[in-house]
Design an enzyme around this catalytic site. Structure first.
Site, mmCIF file in Angstrom:
data_model
loop_
_atom_site.group_PDB
_atom_site.id
_atom_site.type_symbol
_atom_site.label_atom_id
_atom_site.label_comp_id
_atom_site.label_asym_id
_atom_site.label_seq_id
_atom_site.Cartn_x
_atom_site.Cartn_y
_atom_site.Cartn_z
ATOM 1 C CE LYS A 270 -3.846 -2.081 2.673
ATOM 2 N NZ LYS A 270 -4.810 -1.891 1.769
ATOM 3 N NE ARG A 344 -10.551 -9.984 -2.390
ATOM 4 C CZ ARG A 344 -10.822 -8.778 -3.074
ATOM 5 N NH1 ARG A 344 -11.232 -9.058 -4.437
ATOM 6 N NH2 ARG A 344 -10.872 -7.532 -2.633
#
Length: 492
Positions: A270, A344
């Site tokens: 990030k 996920r």
């Protein structure tokens, strides 16, 4: 702060909050000389009221002449006959905010009205709950921490005003919400996956059984999707299971929580700006823990299992790489195209675990899953994705009743095709568009035909908007919503 709830005939020193409405004036019967003096002060000073709350005016009179109270705070209510549970809770938050701002430490709240169709028994508990929610602060790491903002709610025993059992129920819920807030607010160097497990074990009781699966066990079970997230971290991953199973021969509802204690993004790292907020990427797991605490302590009449995947997503020479293919616990193969789409992967394997071990009647997962949900809904609502219309609508209704709002988002075959992989069964991202939906569809692939709902709480659980009942960075979103869902749609 010491708070008492009183009705006519009980005199308490200190300050007092008295309610009034535009239509009915003061909500007191004026049977005593003291009440008559309060009424005269109100009428004489009402026109000078300037301070505002969301419910209307506050008129604050300090050291009123000829009165037994040090301070009288007149608090205006609107549409009193139409106020629902959540609105009374918000009123409690407003009151506590005003008292704290003005450093008022000893106060009584006067509850009395002759207005028809107003049942006062439950109102003190709702107000106290709202005050408790607003009073929360996370200051344990401040060297001058004095916890000035904690509300000490004291109920005066009186059948006209308070119901002790209802108060205890709200107090249980408050403690669950605040546990969730505490977990989310913790810095990631403190709340590692191992420490998270330690905190979870502390809520174990005679009704709630805790099981913990360490890395070696997860490897034996084939949880490669989950484990690949932790490959770049020195902190060992865990799956924690919380079993609350009071009823025989009843399939449980399973709540799944994403518990990424820090998310650097892995190899797909990030940007630096805002990365500190990724200490809260475990908010879904925290909400499940808070909820399980509430359910076990209030002895809910439903079988529930909470499963949380606790892991840290870091980067080093051993970290999973974009383009790697892994095998999930279900047997489906996954092409990992972005290591920052890791939540996920966590949910995929713990969903498979839940289905294989508990045969659930339904699955609800919570996760700070995508930035795309903030683009779609901002921070006002969480997104709900579901393969079952009744489940989705009941969750939305529960959100409306608690103020933890949900908006239904789409899923479907056309979105599912967006995560088809050329080299594996499925890929973990679907491209630039519909990011929140393709993430939900990824989880959907691992839920079989079980009724399922996915709550993307990225916008509502961390860096949360300030409101009447929350001034914390972590809101505790989901605990009240899901507790209400179980109370109103499952336990009846």
């Amino acid at each position: 702060m010491k708070i008492s709830f009183v009705n006519f005939g009980i005199e308490v020193n200190g300050s007092i909050v008295v309610f009034f409405t535009e239509e009915n004036g003061l909500l007191i019967t004026e049977k005593s000389e003291n009440d008559k003096n309060i009424s005269k002060l109100f009428q004489a000073n009402r026109k000078h009221s300037k301070e505002k709350t969301l419910q209307g005016d506050i008129l604050d009179i300090i050291s009123p002449h000829g009165n037994d109270y040090k301070r009288i705070i007149f608090f205006k209510l609107k549409n009193i006959t139409k106020l629902d549970e959540n609105e009374w809770i918000n009123i409690g938050g407003q009151i506590n905010g005003y008292l704290t701002q003005n450093n008022i430490q000893d106060v009584s709240i006067r509850l009395e009205t002759t207005i028809k169709n107003i049942e006062l028994t439950s109102i003190p508990s709702k107000i106290a709950f709202g005050m408790g929610l607003r009073a929360y602060s996370f200051s344990k790491y401040k060297s001058d921490n004095k916890k000035k903002n904690k509300a000490n709610i004291k109920f005066v025993t009186n059948h006209h005003v308070t119901a002790e059992n209802l108060y205890k129920s709200y107090l249980t819920l408050l403690n669950g919400v605040n546990l969730t807030r505490d977990l989310v607010n913790e810095p990631s160097n403190i709340l590692t996956p191992k420490e998270f497990v330690t905190r979870i074990k502390k809520i174990e009781n005679s009704h709630l059984r805790i099981k913990v699966l360490p890395q070696k066990k997860l490897e034996q079970m084939g949880m490669e999707a989950f484990l690949c997230v932790s490959k770049g971290s020195r902190n060992e991953p865990y799956v924690a299971i919380m079993e609350y199973l009071p009823n025989k021969n009843q399939k449980p509802i399973v709540f799944l929580g994403k518990g990424v204690t820090f998310d650097s993004g892995g190899i797909s790292i990030k940007p630096a700006g805002g990365m500190d907020e990724m200490k809260g990427d475990m908010a879904g797991a925290a909400s499940v823990v808070g909820l399980m605490k509430v359910l076990s302590e209030r002895e809910a009449k439903v079988n529930v299992v909470g499963v949380v995947g606790l892991v840290e997503n870091m980067t080093d020479g051993n970290a999973v790489r974009p383009g790697d293919v892994i095998k999930s616990m279900s047997g489906k193969t996954i092409e990992v195209l972005n290591t920052d789409a890791e939540g996920r992967l966590v949910l995929a394997d713990i969903a498979t675990y839940a289905i294989k071990n508990y045969d659930p009647q339904s699955i609800i997962d919570l996760a700070t899953l995508t930035g795309a949900i903030l683009v779609a809904l901002g921070q006002e609502m969480a997104g709900v994705f579901s393969n079952n219309d009744e489940l989705a609508q009941n969750l939305i209704t529960s959100g409306e009743k608690t103020g933890e709002l949900l908006w239904r988002m789409p899923i479907g075959k056309s979105y599912r095709k967006m995560i088809d992989s050329k080299v594996a069964d499925i890929k973990n991202i679907g491209g630039r568009y519909a990011g929140a939906t393709t993430a939900a569809e990824f989880i959907h692939c691992f839920t079989n035909d079980v009724p399922w709902a996915h709550l993307d709480i990225a916008g509502t659980s961390i860096s949360s908007l300030k409101n009447d009942i929350n001034t914390s960075w972590a809101s505790g979103f989901g605990v009240r919503l899901l507790n209400k869902y179980l109370e109103e749609f499952i336990e009846k």
